[in-house]
Motif scaffolding. Structure first.
Motif, PDB file in Angstrom:
ATOM      1  N   PRO A  69       2.904  14.811  15.454  1.00 56.97           N
ATOM      2  CA  PRO A  69       2.788  14.948  13.999  1.00 56.97           C
ATOM      3  C   PRO A  69       3.918  14.248  13.236  1.00 56.97           C
ATOM      4  CG  PRO A  69       2.512  17.078  15.065  1.00 56.97           C
ATOM      5  CD  PRO A  69       2.912  16.110  16.119  1.00 56.97           C
ATOM      6  N   GLY A  70       5.110  14.201  13.813  1.00 60.79           N
ATOM      7  CA  GLY A  70       6.225  13.525  13.152  1.00 60.79           C
ATOM      8  C   GLY A  70       5.984  12.036  13.014  1.00 60.79           C
ATOM      9  N   VAL A  71       5.421  11.429  14.057  1.00 58.13           N
ATOM     10  CA  VAL A  71       5.119   9.996  14.019  1.00 58.13           C
ATOM     11  C   VAL A  71       3.989   9.729  13.027  1.00 58.13           C
ATOM     12  CG1 VAL A  71       4.265   8.040  15.360  1.00 58.13           C
ATOM     13  CG2 VAL A  71       5.959   9.575  16.362  1.00 58.13           C
ATOM     14  N   ILE A  72       2.979  10.561  13.031  1.00 61.49           N
ATOM     15  CA  ILE A  72       1.849  10.386  12.120  1.00 61.49           C
ATOM     16  C   ILE A  72       2.321  10.520  10.666  1.00 61.49           C
ATOM     17  CG2 ILE A  72      -0.351  11.378  11.354  1.00 61.49           C
ATOM     18  CD1 ILE A  72      -0.827  12.043  14.375  1.00 61.49           C
ATOM     19  N   THR A  73       3.160  11.507  10.406  1.00 64.39           N
ATOM     20  CA  THR A  73       3.728  11.664   9.060  1.00 64.39           C
ATOM     21  C   THR A  73       4.587  10.459   8.692  1.00 64.39           C
ATOM     22  OG1 THR A  73       3.714  14.066   9.277  1.00 64.39           O
ATOM     23  CG2 THR A  73       5.169  13.132   7.602  1.00 64.39           C
ATOM     24  N   GLY A  74       5.349   9.954   9.651  1.00 61.69           N
ATOM     25  CA  GLY A  74       6.168   8.773   9.410  1.00 61.69           C
ATOM     26  C   GLY A  74       5.337   7.556   9.052  1.00 61.69           C
ATOM     27  N   ILE A  75       4.231   7.371   9.761  1.00 60.72           N
ATOM     28  CA  ILE A  75       3.344   6.234   9.465  1.00 60.72           C
ATOM     29  C   ILE A  75       2.745   6.388   8.071  1.00 60.72           C
ATOM     30  CG2 ILE A  75       1.155   5.137  10.096  1.00 60.72           C
ATOM     31  CD1 ILE A  75       1.896   5.758  13.044  1.00 60.72           C
ATOM     32  N   ARG A  76       2.323   7.582   7.732  1.00 63.05           N
ATOM     33  CA  ARG A  76       1.762   7.818   6.385  1.00 63.05           C
ATOM     34  C   ARG A  76       2.812   7.556   5.311  1.00 63.05           C
ATOM     35  NH1 ARG A  76      -1.450  13.336   7.824  1.00 63.05           N
ATOM     36  NH2 ARG A  76      -3.296  12.331   8.722  1.00 63.05           N
ATOM     37  N   THR A  77       4.019   8.023   5.566  1.00 65.36           N
ATOM     38  CA  THR A  77       5.103   7.812   4.604  1.00 65.36           C
ATOM     39  C   THR A  77       5.406   6.322   4.465  1.00 65.36           C
ATOM     40  OG1 THR A  77       6.052   9.957   5.140  1.00 65.36           O
ATOM     41  CG2 THR A  77       7.495   8.375   4.054  1.00 65.36           C
ATOM     42  N   MET A  78       5.485   5.618   5.594  1.00 63.13           N
ATOM     43  CA  MET A  78       5.778   4.190   5.570  1.00 63.13           C
ATOM     44  C   MET A  78       4.673   3.410   4.853  1.00 63.13           C
ATOM     45  SD  MET A  78       6.855   1.741   8.762  1.00 63.13           S
ATOM     46  CE  MET A  78       5.260   1.760   9.545  1.00 63.13           C
ATOM     47  N   ALA A  79       3.438   3.849   4.985  1.00 64.47           N
ATOM     48  CA  ALA A  79       2.313   3.147   4.369  1.00 64.47           C
ATOM     49  C   ALA A  79       2.192   3.432   2.872  1.00 64.47           C
ATOM     50  CB  ALA A  79       1.013   3.522   5.066  1.00 64.47           C
ATOM     51  N   THR A  80       2.848   4.486   2.388  1.00 63.73           N
ATOM     52  CA  THR A  80       2.741   4.814   0.966  1.00 63.73           C
ATOM     53  C   THR A  80       4.045   4.619   0.213  1.00 63.73           C
ATOM     54  OG1 THR A  80       3.143   7.152   1.468  1.00 63.73           O
ATOM     55  CG2 THR A  80       0.848   6.449   1.290  1.00 63.73           C
ATOM     56  N   ILE A  81       5.146   5.064   0.782  1.00 61.84           N
ATOM     57  CA  ILE A  81       6.429   4.997   0.085  1.00 61.84           C
ATOM     58  C   ILE A  81       6.966   3.562   0.031  1.00 61.84           C
ATOM     59  CG2 ILE A  81       8.829   5.787   0.099  1.00 61.84           C
ATOM     60  CD1 ILE A  81       6.773   7.924  -0.693  1.00 61.84           C
ATOM     61  N   THR A  82       6.886   2.824   1.120  1.00 61.29           N
ATOM     62  CA  THR A  82       7.420   1.459   1.143  1.00 61.29           C
ATOM     63  C   THR A  82       6.771   0.568   0.085  1.00 61.29           C
ATOM     64  OG1 THR A  82       7.942   1.684   3.495  1.00 61.29           O
ATOM     65  CG2 THR A  82       7.901  -0.542   2.606  1.00 61.29           C
ATOM     66  N   PRO A  83       5.436   0.534  -0.025  1.00 61.31           N
ATOM     67  CA  PRO A  83       4.843  -0.289  -1.094  1.00 61.31           C
ATOM     68  C   PRO A  83       5.225   0.195  -2.498  1.00 61.31           C
ATOM     69  CG  PRO A  83       3.191   0.239   0.551  1.00 61.31           C
ATOM     70  CD  PRO A  83       4.402   1.052   0.872  1.00 61.31           C
ATOM     71  N   ALA A  84       5.371   1.512  -2.667  1.00 66.74           N
ATOM     72  CA  ALA A  84       5.762   2.035  -3.976  1.00 66.74           C
ATOM     73  C   ALA A  84       7.175   1.578  -4.341  1.00 66.74           C
ATOM     74  CB  ALA A  84       5.676   3.563  -3.981  1.00 66.74           C
ATOM     75  N   VAL A  85       8.087   1.602  -3.387  1.00 65.83           N
ATOM     76  CA  VAL A  85       9.462   1.158  -3.636  1.00 65.83           C
ATOM     77  C   VAL A  85       9.474  -0.331  -3.966  1.00 65.83           C
ATOM     78  CG1 VAL A  85      11.715   0.794  -2.536  1.00 65.83           C
ATOM     79  CG2 VAL A  85      10.540   2.973  -2.276  1.00 65.83           C
ATOM     80  N   VAL A  86       8.721  -1.120  -3.222  1.00 65.14           N
ATOM     81  CA  VAL A  86       8.660  -2.560  -3.478  1.00 65.14           C
ATOM     82  C   VAL A  86       8.046  -2.822  -4.858  1.00 65.14           C
ATOM     83  CG1 VAL A  86       7.611  -4.732  -2.727  1.00 65.14           C
ATOM     84  CG2 VAL A  86       8.627  -3.185  -1.051  1.00 65.14           C
ATOM     85  N   ALA A  87       7.039  -2.061  -5.235  1.00 62.26           N
ATOM     86  CA  ALA A  87       6.426  -2.222  -6.554  1.00 62.26           C
ATOM     87  C   ALA A  87       7.431  -1.909  -7.664  1.00 62.26           C
ATOM     88  CB  ALA A  87       5.196  -1.325  -6.687  1.00 62.26           C
ATOM     89  N   ILE A  88       8.214  -0.860  -7.484  1.00 58.57           N
ATOM     90  CA  ILE A  88       9.236  -0.508  -8.486  1.00 58.57           C
ATOM     91  C   ILE A  88      10.286  -1.614  -8.584  1.00 58.57           C
ATOM     92  CG2 ILE A  88      11.131   1.099  -8.978  1.00 58.57           C
ATOM     93  CD1 ILE A  88       9.231   3.315  -7.844  1.00 58.57           C
ATOM     94  N   LEU A  89      10.713  -2.140  -7.446  1.00 55.10           N
ATOM     95  CA  LEU A  89      11.676  -3.245  -7.460  1.00 55.10           C
ATOM     96  C   LEU A  89      11.089  -4.474  -8.161  1.00 55.10           C
ATOM     97  CD1 LEU A  89      13.201  -2.979  -3.869  1.00 55.10           C
ATOM     98  CD2 LEU A  89      14.295  -2.382  -6.043  1.00 55.10           C
ATOM     99  N   SER A  90       9.808  -4.731  -7.941  1.00 54.79           N
ATOM    100  CA  SER A  90       9.147  -5.859  -8.600  1.00 54.79           C
ATOM    101  C   SER A  90       9.094  -5.663 -10.109  1.00 54.79           C
ATOM    102  CB  SER A  90       7.726  -6.036  -8.065  1.00 54.79           C
ATOM    103  OG  SER A  90       7.759  -6.312  -6.693  1.00 54.79           O
ATOM    104  N   ILE A  91       8.796  -4.452 -10.529  1.00 54.73           N
ATOM    105  CA  ILE A  91       8.761  -4.150 -11.965  1.00 54.73           C
ATOM    106  C   ILE A  91      10.146  -4.357 -12.572  1.00 54.73           C
ATOM    107  CG2 ILE A  91       8.489  -2.281 -13.643  1.00 54.73           C
ATOM    108  CD1 ILE A  91       6.196  -1.241 -11.795  1.00 54.73           C
ATOM    109  N   LEU A  92      11.183  -3.888 -11.889  1.00 55.83           N
ATOM    110  CA  LEU A  92      12.549  -4.087 -12.384  1.00 55.83           C
ATOM    111  C   LEU A  92      12.885  -5.574 -12.474  1.00 55.83           C
ATOM    112  CD1 LEU A  92      14.488  -1.260 -10.518  1.00 55.83           C
ATOM    113  CD2 LEU A  92      13.967  -1.403 -12.966  1.00 55.83           C
ATOM    114  N   PHE A  93      12.471  -6.338 -11.469  1.00 48.20           N
ATOM    115  CA  PHE A  93      12.701  -7.777 -11.503  1.00 48.20           C
ATOM    116  C   PHE A  93      12.038  -8.390 -12.727  1.00 48.20           C
ATOM    117  CE2 PHE A  93      11.098 -12.041 -10.520  1.00 48.20           C
ATOM    118  CZ  PHE A  93      12.302 -12.701 -10.322  1.00 48.20           C
ATOM    119  N   MET A  94      10.812  -8.000 -12.998  1.00 45.95           N
ATOM    120  CA  MET A  94      10.087  -8.581 -14.126  1.00 45.95           C
ATOM    121  C   MET A  94      10.684  -8.168 -15.467  1.00 45.95           C
ATOM    122  SD  MET A  94       8.137 -10.647 -12.812  1.00 45.95           S
ATOM    123  CE  MET A  94       7.615 -11.207 -14.404  1.00 45.95           C
TER     124      MET A  94
END
Length: 121
Positions: A69-94
């Motif tokens: 379950p820890g790995v599955i939660t990690g994969i879910r977190t990586m698939a949702t949080i990482t793109p959100a962080v990158v999107a926020i950084l992109s917005i700040l850049f713009m």
């Protein structure tokens, strides 16, 4: 993917703007070199994206066929949080992108003046 398509529509404008601004600053036409580099950020992005996924899976202890379950939660977190962080950084850049529409209008006007002066002489 729909959002990424909208964002990718701006890429040509960014490269064109930076080519015009580079010409204004340097006095040399840099459009060919600038446009030739269009694919370079894509390659860097693929490298970074692949590294994030690989190192993220290794960090959480992923093994093929795992039901931990820890790995599955990690994969879910990586698939949702990482793109959100990158999107926020992109917005700040713009928000802080220095080549605004007004600045580019001025840049293109100065380039036209420079070209007119060069053809007149």
């Amino acid at each position: 993917q729909f959002g990424m398509g909208i964002a990718n529509a701006n890429v040509a404008a960014f490269f064109s703007d930076t080519a015009d601004y580079g010409e204004l600053i340097s006095g040399k036409r840099v459009r060919a070199v600038n446009m030739a580099l269009v694919i370079f950020p894509i390659k860097i992005g693929v490298m970074i994206g692949g590294s994030i996924a690989a190192y993220g899976l290794a960090f959480m202890g992923f093994q093929a066929g795992t039901t931990d379950p820890g790995v599955i939660t990690g994969i879910r977190t990586m698939a949702t949080i990482t793109p959100a962080v990158v999107a926020i950084l992109s917005i700040l850049f713009m928000v802080f992108y220095p080549l605004t529409a007004e600045k580019m209008i001025e840049t293109r006007a100065k380039l036209k003046e420079r070209e007119a002066a060069a053809t007149a002489s």
